[in-house]
Structure formats: structure tokens, C-alpha cells
Scaffold this motif. Sequence first.
Motif, mmCIF file in Angstrom:
data_model
loop_
_atom_site.group_PDB
_atom_site.id
_atom_site.type_symbol
_atom_site.label_atom_id
_atom_site.label_comp_id
_atom_site.label_asym_id
_atom_site.label_seq_id
_atom_site.Cartn_x
_atom_site.Cartn_y
_atom_site.Cartn_z
ATOM 1 N N LEU A 193 0.851 -1.214 -0.268
ATOM 2 C CA LEU A 193 -0.267 -0.044 0.277
ATOM 3 C C LEU A 193 0.914 1.223 0.423
ATOM 4 O O LEU A 193 0.514 2.842 -0.700
ATOM 5 C CB LEU A 193 -1.077 -0.014 1.171
ATOM 6 N N LEU A 194 1.944 1.622 0.387
ATOM 7 C CA LEU A 194 3.027 2.837 0.144
ATOM 8 C C LEU A 194 3.013 2.470 -1.195
ATOM 9 O O LEU A 194 3.780 4.069 -1.359
ATOM 10 C CB LEU A 194 4.203 2.469 1.954
ATOM 11 N N HIS A 195 3.892 1.168 -1.214
ATOM 12 C CA HIS A 195 5.088 1.530 -2.121
ATOM 13 C C HIS A 195 4.778 1.005 -3.841
ATOM 14 O O HIS A 195 5.712 0.729 -4.434
ATOM 15 C CB HIS A 195 6.575 1.290 -1.556
ATOM 16 N N GLY A 196 3.773 0.287 -3.936
ATOM 17 C CA GLY A 196 3.333 -0.479 -4.409
ATOM 18 C C GLY A 196 3.770 -2.186 -4.499
ATOM 19 O O GLY A 196 3.942 -2.640 -3.686
ATOM 20 N N PRO A 197 2.380 -2.719 -4.969
ATOM 21 C CA PRO A 197 2.191 -4.439 -4.400
ATOM 22 C C PRO A 197 3.326 -5.297 -5.113
ATOM 23 O O PRO A 197 3.436 -6.195 -4.336
ATOM 24 C CB PRO A 197 1.067 -4.387 -6.291
ATOM 25 N N ALA A 198 4.361 -5.106 -5.946
ATOM 26 C CA ALA A 198 5.084 -5.715 -6.466
ATOM 27 C C ALA A 198 6.424 -5.498 -5.022
ATOM 28 O O ALA A 198 6.684 -6.654 -5.329
ATOM 29 C CB ALA A 198 6.059 -4.960 -7.175
ATOM 30 N N TRP A 199 6.131 -4.503 -4.134
ATOM 31 C CA TRP A 199 6.798 -4.380 -2.935
ATOM 32 C C TRP A 199 6.486 -5.039 -2.108
ATOM 33 O O TRP A 199 7.107 -5.803 -1.325
ATOM 34 C CB TRP A 199 7.315 -3.054 -2.330
ATOM 35 N N GLY A 200 4.863 -5.579 -1.698
ATOM 36 C CA GLY A 200 4.268 -6.755 -1.164
ATOM 37 C C GLY A 200 4.780 -7.670 -1.405
ATOM 38 O O GLY A 200 5.098 -8.845 -0.473
ATOM 39 N N LEU A 201 5.122 -8.314 -2.727
ATOM 40 C CA LEU A 201 5.406 -9.605 -3.230
ATOM 41 C C LEU A 201 6.802 -9.582 -2.587
ATOM 42 O O LEU A 201 6.802 -10.899 -2.157
ATOM 43 C CB LEU A 201 5.162 -9.424 -3.893
ATOM 44 N N ARG A 202 7.782 -8.451 -2.205
ATOM 45 C CA ARG A 202 8.858 -8.684 -2.575
ATOM 46 C C ARG A 202 9.312 -9.607 -1.468
ATOM 47 O O ARG A 202 10.576 -9.942 -0.675
ATOM 48 C CB ARG A 202 9.742 -7.774 -3.616
ATOM 49 N N PHE A 203 8.599 -8.779 -0.307
ATOM 50 C CA PHE A 203 9.596 -8.834 1.122
ATOM 51 C C PHE A 203 9.025 -10.325 1.598
ATOM 52 O O PHE A 203 9.883 -10.661 2.514
ATOM 53 C CB PHE A 203 8.140 -8.284 2.199
ATOM 54 N N ALA A 204 8.002 -10.892 1.605
ATOM 55 C CA ALA A 204 8.074 -12.661 1.704
ATOM 56 C C ALA A 204 9.538 -12.872 0.631
ATOM 57 O O ALA A 204 10.266 -14.146 1.740
ATOM 58 C CB ALA A 204 7.133 -13.433 0.843
#
Length: 320
Positions: free
Chosen positions: A241-252
Motif C-alpha cells: 500500500l505504501l510503495h506498490g504491490p510489487a514490494w508486497g510480493l518482494r518482502f516474503a
Amino acid sequence: MSDHDEAGTVRPSALAWVGRQLAAGERVVATEALHGGITAEMRRLTIGTRDGGTRALVLRTFVDPSFVAQAADLLNREADVLALLAGTGVPAPGPVAVDPAAAHCEYPSLLMTHLPGRTVLDDRGLEARVPLLARQLVAIHAVRPAVRPREYEAWTTADAVVPPDGADTAAWAAATDVIREPAPPYEGRFLHRDFHPGNVLFDVAPPGPAGPRITGVVDWVQTSWGPVDLDVAHCSTNLALLHGPAWGLRFAEAYEEAGGVLAAAAGERLYWRLLDALAFSTGVRWVARPWQEAGRTELTTRTVEGRLDAYVTALLDTLG
């Protein structure tokens, strides 16, 4: 005593209570509101010391009626967790005093030590910060308390999910069906339960060869026992939500690169990731507000809702 702004003013009873926790010759000389919290008021207190120097403390106060009712449990839990973390190497504040039932203050309060650093919510430098966040979360999950904290609580149910306006209705229906199923089995671990960039402090020194470093992790009121996937999911949603969906996937991916172990089956990972993401469906404006106050004014409710929709769809495409 001078205030940074009116919001930083500490109420009289609380100020007197804080004063009783200080060493002889010390006094509160300034207060400042700390922005970014959603559920409680946070203030930085500058303490004048006997030798003419200063030190800082932080005061958490629950004033919202919906949280005052549960403040005693929340504050006692956080004070206990902070005491536990003192010997673990996890950079957390130290507890100073707690007034969970407002016996001395106007509202339930917790006084704790102040940590250096600040939250960093900018897009710039994110690539370097994400691995640090992941390594810090792995370290938190390695804590083995003598007494387990309470079992985790899910923050939504399938029946409570409300897709944002304009969302992909088919994707949201499929996502809701996923969390309608029973929770997958898991091996419990010590969870922060609200780990995200807004609760992590970084050094604020000019960039150098060493790069950024984490100086503290705050807000331990939701500490729980449960699946590490759920902590990873919560940070992932916030990053999306802060930086874009790709970063949500990247964190895992970063969490696993740091040595963390997630659920083996894609379907189990999807369940925990969606259980967290869908919990944001009814509270986007509350989540976006502190980000806007921190300078991310472009993160309007509508923008964040669009990112949430894109992230839910990306999870289904990647793990479904």
C-alpha cells in the motif's frame, strides 16, 4: 516547560505521574507529539537532568473510548513484552512505568525509554531497507519467551470483507472464499503482530558506505503467538500500500533470503497473506491518514484502495 505544539501537551495528572518516575533533580522540560499512530496518543518527553543535560522518554496514552476499554490488557502486555525483549538483542524501548487503569493519569498510559532514529516511509532507498526489515523480523521470530504471549487473533472474517469501489469483484470473491476456509496448521512463533515500516526506526545519519540501519522496533501492544506467515503478511500488505504491490510480493522473498521459513504450500501462504490484506478493506482511510501526515500526501484513500485491489489480484495470480 515549552511544547513543540499544542498536541504535544501532556495532561496535568499524567505530567505529575511522569514526574514521580524521574530521578531526583530531573524534570520534564519539553513535550512533543509523535505522529503516525492510529490507536493511541504518543508523546516524546524531554527530561532535564541534574547535570544540565537531557534525555528522552515516550508516553503512550489511550484516549479513544473504543480502546480505553481494552487499554489495561494492551498496556500490561506491552510493558511485559518490553521487559522480555531487554535481554534478546531486539532493539525495543525499555518499560519505565505503566498506569493501565488510569489510577494516576487522566487516561491509561505507559512510559518507556526513547529510541534514536525515525520512521522512513519514502520510496527512495526502499531497496536497501526491505532486506533490513526482513532480517529484523526473522530476529523477532527467533525470540523464545519463557511464557508464551496470547494466541494471535484474525483481524477480519470472510463475512466482514467489503471490496473497495471499483475493485475486481471476481478476484475479491475468490480471495474471500480463501479465508472462509479453516486456518492452515502452523508452528507457533513469537510475533510482533503489527510489524511494518511505520513501527520501525532507522538511523537518520547522512547516507554512507554502511547504508541504513534499524535502531528500534516499537508498538508491541499486539504481540502474539502464531504463524510467522502472518507477521510477514502484515508487513507485505503495508509495503504494497505504501510503495506498490510489487514490494508486497518482494518482502516474503526477502524474509526467506534472510533465513526465515514460511509455509511450504502455496495455498497456505496465500491464506495468511489474504487474511491480512483483506483486513484492510474497511480501514484504508485510517491507515492512509498517518502516512499523509508524514508527508505522503499522494496516498489518498482512493489511491491506497487501488493498490490494495491490485495487491489482492497479484496474490491470487502468484500463489493461487
